[in-house]
Motif scaffolding. Structure first.
Motif, PDB file in Angstrom:
ATOM      1  N   LEU B 203      58.242  -1.307 -10.170  1.00 57.72           N
ATOM      2  CA  LEU B 203      56.866  -1.787 -10.033  1.00 57.72           C
ATOM      3  C   LEU B 203      56.219  -1.974 -11.401  1.00 57.72           C
ATOM      4  O   LEU B 203      55.443  -2.897 -11.627  1.00 57.72           O
ATOM      5  N   THR B 204      56.563  -1.065 -12.317  1.00 57.45           N
ATOM      6  CA  THR B 204      55.907  -1.082 -13.628  1.00 57.45           C
ATOM      7  C   THR B 204      56.355  -2.243 -14.511  1.00 57.45           C
ATOM      8  O   THR B 204      55.796  -2.447 -15.578  1.00 57.45           O
ATOM      9  N   TRP B 211      51.349  -7.807  -9.215  1.00 55.78           N
ATOM     10  CA  TRP B 211      50.331  -6.752  -9.152  1.00 55.78           C
ATOM     11  C   TRP B 211      49.033  -7.289  -8.558  1.00 55.78           C
ATOM     12  O   TRP B 211      48.392  -6.656  -7.729  1.00 55.78           O
ATOM     13  N   TYR B 294      49.248  -5.081 -20.758  1.00 52.27           N
ATOM     14  CA  TYR B 294      49.775  -5.108 -19.381  1.00 52.27           C
ATOM     15  C   TYR B 294      49.241  -3.912 -18.592  1.00 52.27           C
ATOM     16  O   TYR B 294      48.717  -4.065 -17.480  1.00 52.27           O
ATOM     17  N   GLY B 295      49.350  -2.727 -19.160  1.00 52.47           N
ATOM     18  CA  GLY B 295      48.909  -1.516 -18.457  1.00 52.47           C
ATOM     19  C   GLY B 295      47.410  -1.535 -18.188  1.00 52.47           C
ATOM     20  O   GLY B 295      46.954  -1.154 -17.103  1.00 52.47           O
ATOM     21  N   ALA B 296      46.631  -2.007 -19.170  1.00 56.60           N
ATOM     22  CA  ALA B 296      45.180  -2.042 -18.999  1.00 56.60           C
ATOM     23  C   ALA B 296      44.803  -3.014 -17.880  1.00 56.60           C
ATOM     24  O   ALA B 296      43.871  -2.757 -17.103  1.00 56.60           O
ATOM     25  N   VAL B 298      46.706  -3.794 -15.266  1.00 57.06           N
ATOM     26  CA  VAL B 298      47.051  -3.162 -13.981  1.00 57.06           C
ATOM     27  C   VAL B 298      45.977  -2.128 -13.607  1.00 57.06           C
ATOM     28  O   VAL B 298      45.531  -2.057 -12.449  1.00 57.06           O
ATOM     29  N   ALA B 299      45.536  -1.355 -14.592  1.00 58.55           N
ATOM     30  CA  ALA B 299      44.478  -0.367 -14.326  1.00 58.55           C
ATOM     31  C   ALA B 299      43.184  -1.066 -13.899  1.00 58.55           C
ATOM     32  O   ALA B 299      42.467  -0.594 -13.010  1.00 58.55           O
ATOM     33  N   LEU B 302      43.432  -2.029 -10.352  1.00 62.35           N
ATOM     34  CA  LEU B 302      43.215  -0.823  -9.538  1.00 62.35           C
ATOM     35  C   LEU B 302      41.714  -0.537  -9.395  1.00 62.35           C
ATOM     36  O   LEU B 302      41.214  -0.297  -8.291  1.00 62.35           O
ATOM     37  N   GLY B 303      40.999  -0.595 -10.529  1.00 64.72           N
ATOM     38  CA  GLY B 303      39.558  -0.333 -10.490  1.00 64.72           C
ATOM     39  C   GLY B 303      38.812  -1.365  -9.656  1.00 64.72           C
ATOM     40  O   GLY B 303      37.948  -1.022  -8.843  1.00 64.72           O
ATOM     41  N   PHE B 306      39.205  -0.981  -5.767  1.00 65.93           N
ATOM     42  CA  PHE B 306      38.395   0.083  -5.149  1.00 65.93           C
ATOM     43  C   PHE B 306      36.907  -0.209  -5.272  1.00 65.93           C
ATOM     44  O   PHE B 306      36.172  -0.162  -4.293  1.00 65.93           O
ATOM     45  N   LEU B 307      36.476  -0.515  -6.503  1.00 62.86           N
ATOM     46  CA  LEU B 307      35.029  -0.680  -6.716  1.00 62.86           C
ATOM     47  C   LEU B 307      34.440  -1.809  -5.875  1.00 62.86           C
ATOM     48  O   LEU B 307      33.289  -1.748  -5.449  1.00 62.86           O
ATOM     49  N   LEU B 335      28.806  -1.754 -12.524  1.00 61.16           N
ATOM     50  CA  LEU B 335      30.040  -1.138 -13.026  1.00 61.16           C
ATOM     51  C   LEU B 335      31.262  -2.034 -12.828  1.00 61.16           C
ATOM     52  O   LEU B 335      32.195  -2.020 -13.637  1.00 61.16           O
ATOM     53  N   ALA B 571      59.402   1.801  -5.322  1.00 58.37           N
ATOM     54  CA  ALA B 571      58.968   2.037  -6.708  1.00 58.37           C
ATOM     55  C   ALA B 571      60.016   1.631  -7.727  1.00 58.37           C
ATOM     56  O   ALA B 571      59.742   0.896  -8.669  1.00 58.37           O
TER      57      ALA B 571
END
Lengths: 104, 829
Positions: B203-204, B211, B294-296, B298-299, B302-303, B306-307, B335, B571
């Protein structure tokens, strides 16, 4: 999949806390909690602030203990827990500063 | 072990012929009705979405023609109401969502290294539900009965009192029918990304597009159910006078707004995320570098996922909500700009790091930046309650939403279409046309909508058809209308460019953009099977095109004559088994017709005939399962030297099982929304609690307890069947218990008060109905499991439909326990 669930823990806790505070706010307003004194504040603010602070403590625990692994997996877990903490802190801070049940 | 030795090279042409024979559509009209191939279905989705886009665009031009002058006489008020409602509804439900679904269905297997989506028949079912539902909605305009209450159908305007005709029913039933395709796509996309990737693609390390689409699909699973529930409740009110939104009988119109915007706001991000996925795919390639952060990103996804569920009330800031609740949603609305900004800065940083090539897709990306950022900033303005109160329901909001949706979806999707068009058509574009189309669209858009901010700040409300007393708005509207026509000319030129490319473009060479992703590791246009052999750790990017074509990858060719693809662990991407997928079949179109017959009968008001549609759907659903098992133990398949895997018939953790879990997440959200509705009306609506009832509480409690016990017994039977060598006894016990549970619930229903009396009674009836529907589903699954057991489809390693039955049975037990408790508790309280 463990790292993915850990990444989701923070935002999920925010979602639960946000829903719980919003629901309790409605229940409190319907039940007239804002008119019942509770120490230096009213019952409504006390209950909501108590729940919010409990949630923040739970978030801090996640931030402290959840990260594991390495590389991007660890980054995403940290990011997830921090996103949850910041979201709960910012979106629910009104429980301590704003009048509860007044509307337009 | 990630070192999988390559297969022996074969003749590429031989492999192509072998695979195409198995994967190709049938010729002619039969092919249209029987194809289940993701390439065909995805393209059909996109083509149909653009047809609806054109229709919605024509309606937009009619709106602009009407508003160009103060006393526009182009349309009557009645027709104008239908046209602006249809414009919004078409663009949201028949263009934006289906276009992203089509892109996902067409692209995902290619970019992940698979041969098809996880559930090909579900893709086709979704398409036909979309086609039939969408056509019905559009045809209503021709017959003069189109929805006319605005695209969000607020009650009481849309209830029977103020909309006595079928206009609102067309919207409620048509959109719900179309949403079946959205739910089908959400399940498909989720399962495909989690289970149908290239071997050892974790996945990563999967492409960012995946994603984004995973986030989109998760949001669709959670975001659509509230609207589906709201539509069902409003249709029940209109058809049978159950008063969920009638304030005099314990209902509340605000419940509709909550349910609608619980869907409506995440919807904006559902639309935005796939478009952002396209941006994250195209920008690094056209900047000749790698994506930054890339990681930022994906994060940030994610945010956002939800938000975006914590913002819906900002659409309701003026309805009289307490200050504190306003503040929660205002803060969340501000936000959510943060994760969006993280992505925007990552894209800008990527362009800064690389060498940007201003080719046609990049022009649309620049258009995206210029438009979306402005829309985001006005979004932050509207998130502030005092400003929102001033600008609410004015043309400022119209301008904002078009900046967000056209900037955040249309521009990136046009970039995506121009990007992947060589793969779709196998041809390169005709020079010059695309650039001209871009500038017309860009100038036309900003000329239309930038000025509309000012029109709104001058106080012009949305949705009015004339403004005789406000001459100060006229010149602004005229300018908007002129630029609107320019924009329309741009879109027409874009469509012309696509047709010209398809018909007259020169043949494209392989990987014309020099992109690294697997979607370009195939010949152009993309073949029906995508990859002659599947990518793995050795062949994991676009440079592997020749080895894959020669069969050196995994699972080469189609020697068994089946449509096979690799299934991996979610995974790690470790190969798990081989899924044998469905081939060409008319079952999806027939099933969609069966479902459509139910919606059609409801729309016609022939409620007493609707059981025919339900039975027809159940018969089709039963036939759906007939190809899903075998009565022998299939041999394991050699995927590569030293790697042999079982087929899905011999494992329990199948794609279908993962799909059932995804479906139950959506189903659980419907149930949670129902509980939200119950809680909301209990707490907020006036005229609660419901008047005293007539039935004996003790008797009702006894009946509910009996129903709970038989459902518990059925769950136990499901569990025993899952582990038993000969489960036939348990499957029958499960079936009998499910039927008994239905009978008891029918008895319980006779004891409830008339649902027309009070919203509380109506909600209880809906909860009982929800449980009854699921009891029918588990009864069918128990019967299917019994049939599987009796026909030899169940063996030591083959479990037939039993795992799915067990899953639904547990879900039924959970929801029935809560529902029955609520039904009885309301009686006591």
């Amino acid at each position: 999949m463990g790292w993915l669930l850990r990444s989701l823990a923070g935002p999920v806790l925010w979602a639960v806390l946000f829903s719980a505070v919003y629901a309790l706010h409605g229940i409190g307003c319907a039940g007239g909690w804002q008119n019942r004194p509770f120490f230096w504040t009213d019952l409504q603010h006390a209950v909501l602030a108590g729940l919010w602070l409990t949630g923040i403590i739970a978030h801090l625990i996640l931030v402290r203990y959840l990260p594991s692994g390495d590389g991007i997996k660890q980054f995403l877990i940290i990011a997830g827990t921090v996103i949850g903490l910041v979201s709960s802190a910012i979106t629910l801070f009104p429980v301590v500063i704003i009048s509860s049940c007044l509307s337009l | 072990m990630t070192d999988i030795p390559p297969n022996k090279a074969q003749r590429a042409l031989h492999l192509h012929r072998e695979l195409d024979k198995v994967w190709a559509d049938l010729p002619g009209l039969r092919g249209f009705f029987t194809s289940v191939n993701h390439g065909t279905i995805g393209l059909r989705f996109m083509a149909t979405a653009f047809v609806f886009f054109a229709i919605g665009g024509v309606l937009a031009m009619m709106i602009r023609a009407q508003l160009a002058t103060r006393q526009g006489a182009f349309l009557s008020s009645e027709l104008y109401n239908q046209i602006f409602t249809m414009h919004g509804s078409i663009m949201m439900f028949l263009f934006a969502i289906p276009l992203l679904e089509g892109l996902a269905l067409w692209l995902l297997p290619k970019i992940l290294g698979a041969r098809d989506m996880a559930f090909p028949r579900l893709s086709a079912l979704g398409y036909f539900c979309y086609l039939f539902g969408g056509t019905t909605i559009v045809l209503s305009l021709i017959f003069g009965v189109a929805p006319d209450g605005g695209w969000f159908m607020y009650v009481p305007l849309s209830d029977k009192t103020y909309t006595p005709g079928v206009n609102a029913d067309v919207w409620l039933l048509g959109v719900t029918f179309v949403e079946i395709s959205a739910m089908a796509a959400a399940v498909e996309i989720t399962v495909t990304i989690l289970r149908c990737r290239a071997a050892y693609m974790p996945l990563t390390k999967m492409p960012l597009m995946a994603w984004y689409l995973l986030g989109t699909a998760a949001m669709m699973l959670i975001g659509f159910p509230p609207l589906i529930l709201g539509s069902i409740l409003l249709e029940l009110q209109r058809a049978f006078d159950w008063p969920f939104f009638d304030i005099t009988r314990g209902g509340d119109p605000l419940l509709w707004q909550h349910l609608f915007w619980l869907f409506g706001h995440p919807e904006v991000y559902i639309i935005f995320l796939p478009a952002a996925g396209a941006l994250s795919t195209i920008i690094p390639v056209l900047s000749r570098t790698k994506i930054l952060g890339y990681g930022a990103i994906v994060a940030a996804i994610l945010g956002l996922v939800f938000l975006s569920f914590g913002l819906w009330v900002h659409h309701m800031f003026t309805v009289g909500i307490p200050h504190m609740a306003l503040a929660f949603f205002s803060a969340a609305s501000a936000l959510v700009a943060v994760p969006t900004a993280v992505q925007v800065f990552a894209w800008i940083g990527t362009m800064y790091e690389g060498r940007v090539q201003f080719r046609l897709p990049m022009l649309y990306i620049i258009g995206f930046f210029a438009t979306f950022v402005l829309g985001g900033l006005t979004g932050v303005m509207l998130a502030m309650v005092p400003f929102n109160w001033q600008a609410h329901d004015t043309a400022f909001v119209t301008a904002h939403l078009h900046y967000v949706l056209v900037g955040g979806f249309v521009f990136p999707m046009l970039a995506a279409v121009t990007w992947w068009m060589p793969m779709i058509s196998g041809r390169w574009r005709v020079a010059g046309l695309g650039e001209s189309a871009f500038w017309l669209i860009f100038i036309g858009f900003h000329g239309t909508f930038f000025i509309m901010h000012l029109t709104g700040l001058l106080g012009m409300p949305r949705r009015i058809d004339a403004y005789p007393d406000n001459p100060e708005w006229e010149i602004l509207n005229l300018v908007s209308s002129i630029f609107g026509m320019i924009q329309a000319a741009g879109f027409a030129l874009f469509a012309f460019d696509m047709v010209m490319q398809w018909l007259f473009g020169r043949r494209s060479w392989r990987n014309p953009w020099r992109a690294p992703t697997l979607d370009w590791a195939m010949p152009l246009p993309a073949p029906s099977y995508n990859f002659a052999s599947l990518p793995g750790p050795v062949h994991d990017n676009a440079t592997a095109i020749l080895p894959l074509a020669k069969g050196e990858g995994l699972l080469p060719g189609a020697p068994r004559g089946h449509r096979e693809t690799l299934v991996v662990e979610p995974a790690s991407g470790k190969p798990d088994h081989i899924a044998v997928l469905a081939s060409n079949t008319a079952l999806p179109v027939l099933t969609s017709l069966a479902i459509g017959s139910f919606f059609g009968l409801m729309l016609a008001g022939l409620y007493w005939l609707t059981p025919i549609g339900i039975v027809a759907t159940l018969v089709m659903a039963w036939r759906w399962g007939t190809i899903m098992g075998v009565d022998y133990d299939p041999p394991w398949i050699e995927v590569a030297p030293l790697l042999t895997l079982p087929t899905h018939f011999s494992v329990t953790n199948t794609l279908a099982y993962t799909g059932c879990v995804a479906l139950l997440v959506a189903d659980g959200t419907v149930f949670a929304s129902l509980l939200f509705g119950l809680g909301f009306l209990n707490v907020v609506a006036p005229n609660w609690p419901a008047p005293e009832t007539g039935w004996a509480t003790g008797m009702m409690g006894l009946m509910a307890l009996a129903a709970f016990l038989v459902i518990l017994a059925a769950t136990f039977a499901g569990r025993k069947a899952a582990t038993s060598r000969d489960p036939r006894v348990w499957t029958r016990v499960g079936f009998v218990c499910a039927v008994l549970g239905l009978i008891l619930m029918a008895g319980l229903a006779t004891g409830l008060d008339d649902p027309r009396r009070h919203a509380g009674d109506a909600l209880r009836a809906v909860m009982l109905g929800y449980v009854a529907v699921h009891a029918i589903v588990v009864a069918m699954l128990a019967l299917r499991s019994d049939r599987d057991a009796r026909t030899g489809r169940v063996g030591p390693h083959r479990r037939g439909a039993i795992p799915a039955w067990q899953l639904f049975q547990r879900f039924l037990l959970f929801t029935a326990t809560i529902s029955l408790t609520v039904v009885v508790t309301q009686e006591v309280l």
